[in-house]
Design a protein around this motif. Structure first.
Motif, PDB file in Angstrom:
ATOM      1  N   ILE A  54       0.836  -1.205   0.000  1.00  0.00           N
ATOM      2  CA  ILE A  54       0.000   0.000   0.000  1.00  0.00           C
ATOM      3  C   ILE A  54       0.866   1.249   0.000  1.00  0.00           C
ATOM      4  O   ILE A  54       0.565   2.235  -0.694  1.00  0.00           O
ATOM      5  N   LYS A  55       1.967   1.219   0.726  1.00  0.00           N
ATOM      6  CA  LYS A  55       2.892   2.361   0.737  1.00  0.00           C
ATOM      7  C   LYS A  55       3.500   2.580  -0.650  1.00  0.00           C
ATOM      8  O   LYS A  55       3.622   3.718  -1.107  1.00  0.00           O
ATOM      9  N   ILE A  56       3.863   1.503  -1.321  1.00  0.00           N
ATOM     10  CA  ILE A  56       4.398   1.615  -2.678  1.00  0.00           C
ATOM     11  C   ILE A  56       3.345   2.188  -3.608  1.00  0.00           C
ATOM     12  O   ILE A  56       3.650   3.028  -4.467  1.00  0.00           O
ATOM     13  N   ALA A  57       2.097   1.772  -3.447  1.00  0.00           N
ATOM     14  CA  ALA A  57       1.026   2.304  -4.289  1.00  0.00           C
ATOM     15  C   ALA A  57       0.821   3.799  -4.052  1.00  0.00           C
ATOM     16  O   ALA A  57       0.609   4.559  -4.999  1.00  0.00           O
ATOM     17  N   LYS A  58       0.906   4.235  -2.807  1.00  0.00           N
ATOM     18  CA  LYS A  58       0.736   5.664  -2.508  1.00  0.00           C
ATOM     19  C   LYS A  58       1.858   6.503  -3.096  1.00  0.00           C
ATOM     20  O   LYS A  58       1.642   7.629  -3.523  1.00  0.00           O
ATOM     21  N   LEU A  67      -2.102   1.810  -9.795  1.00  0.00           N
ATOM     22  CA  LEU A  67      -3.137   0.796  -9.971  1.00  0.00           C
ATOM     23  C   LEU A  67      -2.555  -0.617  -9.985  1.00  0.00           C
ATOM     24  O   LEU A  67      -3.142  -1.550  -9.432  1.00  0.00           O
ATOM     25  N   LEU A  68      -1.387  -0.763 -10.583  1.00  0.00           N
ATOM     26  CA  LEU A  68      -0.731  -2.069 -10.609  1.00  0.00           C
ATOM     27  C   LEU A  68      -0.332  -2.498  -9.200  1.00  0.00           C
ATOM     28  O   LEU A  68      -0.526  -3.659  -8.811  1.00  0.00           O
ATOM     29  N   ALA A  69       0.202  -1.584  -8.414  1.00  0.00           N
ATOM     30  CA  ALA A  69       0.597  -1.902  -7.039  1.00  0.00           C
ATOM     31  C   ALA A  69      -0.619  -2.261  -6.189  1.00  0.00           C
ATOM     32  O   ALA A  69      -0.564  -3.206  -5.387  1.00  0.00           O
ATOM     33  N   ILE A 117       7.538  -7.058  -9.342  1.00  0.00           N
ATOM     34  CA  ILE A 117       6.925  -5.896  -9.996  1.00  0.00           C
ATOM     35  C   ILE A 117       6.670  -4.797  -8.976  1.00  0.00           C
ATOM     36  O   ILE A 117       6.891  -3.612  -9.245  1.00  0.00           O
ATOM     37  N   LEU A 118       6.217  -5.172  -7.779  1.00  0.00           N
ATOM     38  CA  LEU A 118       6.037  -4.173  -6.711  1.00  0.00           C
ATOM     39  C   LEU A 118       7.356  -3.469  -6.391  1.00  0.00           C
ATOM     40  O   LEU A 118       7.393  -2.241  -6.244  1.00  0.00           O
TER      41      LEU A 118
END
Length: 132
Positions: A54-58, A67-69, A117-118
């Protein structure tokens, strides 16, 4: 038991009372052999992976990376939720593996590639966009 019976000492798994104990019911084996403490530690490790996703997505640099994260993190969280629910008996048995724990090459490969990928999204969060 609080600390379990010990590694390879579980009666349910070693005497084949659990169907597919190395794939679908691996959380039951962890719970029996390492006890409540081992099961909680495993769930905490999964929680750390989810929070990091979630931190990587933010912090992702673009909308596609975000969106991928979120998708990858959701996939891993769904697999953990369904497998633990299936093992504890509150969800039907579906055959969804526990990420990075269940025996199976295709699921393990998919999980490792998703985490890679993350990590790549995290590594490229400060890169400038080619078109903007």
């Amino acid at each position: 038991m609080l600390f379990g019976k010990g590694i390879f000492q579980g009666t349910q798994s070693q005497l084949n009372f659990l169907p597919e104990n190395h794939t679908d019911f691996i959380f039951a084996v962890v719970g029996e052999e390492f006890g409540f403490v081992g099961a909680v530690i495993l769930l905490m490790l999964y929680l750390i992976v989810m929070m990091r996703g979630i931190k990587i997505a933010k912090e992702a640099g673009d909308m596609f990376g975000r969106l991928l994260a979120v998708g990858i993190t959701s996939m891993l969280a769904f697999h953990v939720l369904v497998n633990v629910g299936m093992t504890t008996g509150i969800m039907p048995v579906t055959g969804i593996p526990l990420p990075l724990m269940s025996y199976g090459v295709s699921a393990l490969t998919t999980d490792i590639l998703a985490i890679a990928i993350l990590l790549n999204i995290n590594m490229r969060k400060n890169k400038l966009s080619l078109f903007g």
